[in-house]
Write an enzyme that holds these catalytic residues in place. Structure first.
Site, PDB file in Angstrom:
ATOM      1  N   ASP A   1      44.108  47.258  47.525  1.00  0.00           N
ATOM      2  CA  ASP A   1      43.794  46.237  48.521  1.00  0.00           C
ATOM      3  C   ASP A   1      44.362  44.892  48.074  1.00  0.00           C
ATOM      4  O   ASP A   1      44.706  44.701  46.902  1.00  0.00           O
ATOM      5  CB  ASP A   1      42.269  46.154  48.680  1.00  0.00           C
ATOM      6  CG  ASP A   1      41.854  45.132  49.705  1.00  0.00           C
ATOM      7  OD1 ASP A   1      42.337  45.209  50.846  1.00  0.00           O
ATOM      8  OD2 ASP A   1      41.043  44.243  49.371  1.00  0.00           O
TER       9      ASP A   1
ATOM     10  N   ASP B   1      43.354  41.198  49.892  1.00  0.00           N
ATOM     11  CA  ASP B   1      42.340  40.143  49.988  1.00  0.00           C
ATOM     12  C   ASP B   1      41.085  40.540  49.223  1.00  0.00           C
ATOM     13  O   ASP B   1      40.454  41.552  49.517  1.00  0.00           O
ATOM     14  CB  ASP B   1      41.965  39.899  51.454  1.00  0.00           C
ATOM     15  CG  ASP B   1      43.125  39.370  52.281  1.00  0.00           C
ATOM     16  OD1 ASP B   1      43.910  38.595  51.739  1.00  0.00           O
ATOM     17  OD2 ASP B   1      43.234  39.758  53.457  1.00  0.00           O
TER      18      ASP B   1
END
Length: 263
Positions: free
Chosen positions: A7, A9
């Site tokens: 991922d 953010d």
């Protein structure tokens, strides 16, 4: 050989701030020639813009190593063959991805309403999207994230806008981004490894960890974004999930991963 779906953010950065050990983690992947793909639910940026943003934070990766929910949404629409007219609620990353796949944006009778994060969302945009859905357009949502980490704290995400559109239209969207199996299948295919050999690493139990679990991958939760040391037990309880690893940060993941003798 192990691969990684990572991922962005809350895992590598928060807004315009790099998360500690993020650059060292990418260096570790390259040093050991471990395949990886940065998979983000954020549809606002193109892969090139993501790579540029990461470079500004001292993290060097090729644009080809980025896969966004906007790309996955465009890929999904191509496979549906339900028309090429799209009404878009979103930002540049989504627009560019849709245009790259040959979709026509605008018009009065779209086949699809495709919605992502839109920081200029308004009552007028809500009204227009709802009217298209009421007239038969199919609703496609890039990602269900209700909140996103940012420089000043959490901010509403695409899922929060979708809640308004769904409430007004009565239409539930086809969800593309994590935890949907749609983006996970596309990402695993790009990585070129069996799901059982893939680690999904992220900060959100409801999207990253659930998506990895549903796809048959190993999962690692980092406490640097939506999940933190203060709220992790509450997050796990609300999701009803337990990741394979819970890590303070990406350096902690490396230590635990090495301790498993996985290299």
């Amino acid at each position: 050989m192990k691969g990684f779906l990572i991922d962005l953010d809350g895992t590598l950065y928060r807004g315009h701030e790099p998360i500690p050990h993020a650059a060292a983690f990418i260096h570790w992947l390259k040093q050991h020639q471990l395949p990886y793909l940065l998979v983000t639910n954020n549809s606002s940026r193109t892969p090139e813009q993501v790579a540029e943003h990461l470079l500004e934070l001292g993290i060097e990766i090729p644009a080809a190593a980025v896969y966004t929910s906007a790309q996955a949404a465009a890929q999904y629409l191509t496979e549906q063959r339900g028309g090429n007219r799209v009404h878009m609620v979103g930002e540049a990353g989504l627009r560019i991805a849709l245009e790259a796949f040959g979709f026509a944006l605008g018009g009065t009778t779209p086949d699809y309403v495709v919605q992502g994060i839109d920081r200029s969302f308004s009552y007028e945009k809500l009204t227009e999207a709802v009217r298209h859905l009421k007239h038969g357009a199919t609703y496609v949502l890039t990602n269900p994230d209700r909140m996103l980490p940012s420089d000043g704290g959490l901010m509403p995400g695409a899922g929060s806008l979708a809640a308004a559109i769904t409430a007004a239209s009565g239409m539930e969207p086809v969800v593309i981004g994590k935890p949907s199996p749609i983006i996970m299948a596309y990402a695993i295919e790009r990585l070129g490894l069996p799901a059982a050999d893939v680690w999904v690493i992220g900060d959100n139990v409801h999207t990253d960890i659930r998506g990895g679990r549903l796809a048959g991958c190993r999962t690692a939760l980092v406490l640097t974004g939506v999940a933190t040391a203060d709220n992790v037990q509450e997050q796990l309880a609300s999701a009803g999930l337990t990741p394979d690893l819970i890590c303070d940060d990406l350096q902690h993941f490396i230590e635990q991963f090495n301790g498993m003798g996985s290299l």
